[in-house]
Design an enzyme around this catalytic site. Structure first.
Site, mmCIF file in Angstrom:
data_model
loop_
_atom_site.group_PDB
_atom_site.id
_atom_site.type_symbol
_atom_site.label_atom_id
_atom_site.label_comp_id
_atom_site.label_asym_id
_atom_site.label_seq_id
_atom_site.Cartn_x
_atom_site.Cartn_y
_atom_site.Cartn_z
ATOM 1 N N LYS A 1 -14.073 -1.588 3.078
ATOM 2 C CA LYS A 1 -13.004 -1.679 4.077
ATOM 3 C C LYS A 1 -13.402 -0.886 5.312
ATOM 4 C CE LYS A 1 -8.335 -0.144 5.167
ATOM 5 N NZ LYS A 1 -7.236 0.757 4.783
ATOM 6 N N HIS B 1 -12.939 4.590 8.855
ATOM 7 C CA HIS B 1 -12.064 4.421 10.020
ATOM 8 C C HIS B 1 -12.705 4.995 11.279
ATOM 9 C CE1 HIS B 1 -9.467 4.374 6.475
ATOM 10 N NE2 HIS B 1 -8.638 3.621 7.174
ATOM 11 N N GLU C 1 0.864 -1.185 0.000
ATOM 12 C CA GLU C 1 0.000 0.000 0.000
ATOM 13 C C GLU C 1 0.895 1.228 0.000
ATOM 14 O OE1 GLU C 1 -3.713 2.001 2.425
ATOM 15 O OE2 GLU C 1 -2.060 1.191 3.607
#
EC number: 4.2.1.10
Length: 218
Positions: free
Chosen positions: A142, A116, A29
């Site tokens: 995600k 997140h 990443e």
């Protein structure tokens, strides 16, 4: 897949780190937001390496301080160059624009839509809502939330199982380490591990240790 974050501050170091990381992991990443400077040419170089291109916004815990417009244009360039994956936030108002652009030009790039929570792991109904919204936008959902307990870890593993093959789910922190170790078995398409001393998130496991553990589990 094992994904190793590249967190260097300059492009040449990042590319060298990626080459080294790919000896141990399947993809890297590139945390483009952590670079001192980045050009379209650099994005093209990154796109040729098996990777996720992430330009994390400051408001989502990242380090990108330039304009959102510049960030979107860099991500579009990654799409144009068929980067394996790009990561865009669920809260980014222009995320659908990237999907539309990808579809219009027939790019092979897969789009990860991410969420997140650096303080807690929300209730399972809230997480399901997040994942459903992400999957309506991109290819892969995600979420990374801070796990404080075994209960939090179980919530995350259950959601991996529910959305097997189209999710990346992470429990940050010490309590969440099990999500990183068991994630692949529970349906996460990848798990993040770090090169020694280069963790990009709390609780990230060293890649060599992770591979040893995974071999024992098998």
């Amino acid at each position: 897949m094992i994904c190793i974050p590249v967190i260097d501050e300059n492009v040449s170091d990042a590319i060298n780190s990626a080459k080294e990381a790919l000896k141990y992991g399947d993809i890297v990443e590139f945390r483009v937001d952590l670079l001192n400077d980045v050009t379209f040419e650099d994005i093209e170089k990154f796109s040729k390496i098996p990777s996720i291109l992430t330009i994390r916004a400051e408001w989502e815990g990242g380090a990108w301080k330039k304009s959102d417009n510049e960030r979107i244009e860099l991500l579009k360039y990654a799409i144009k160059n068929n980067a394996k994956f790009i990561d865009i936030e669920l809260k980014e108002e222009r995320n659908l624009e990237l999907v539309k652009y990808r579809n219009e030009i027939g790019s092979k790039t897969k789009i990860i839509v991410s969420y997140h929570d650096f303080e807690k792991t929300p209730e399972i109904d809230e997480l399901i809502d997040v994942v459903e919204k992400e999957l309506k936008i991109g290819d892969i959902a995600k979420f990374a939330t801070f796990a404080h307990s075994k209960e939090d870890t179980l919530k995350i593993l259950n959601l991996m199982n529910k959305y097997s093959g189209k999710i990346i789910a992470i429990g940050m922190g010490e309590s969440g380490k099990l999500t990183r170790i068991l994630g692949l078995d529970f349906g996460s398409i990848l798990t993040f591990a770090s090169m020694e001393g280069k963790a990009s998130a709390p609780g990230q496991v060293d890649v060599k240790k992770l591979k040893e553990i995974l071999e024992l589990i098998e």
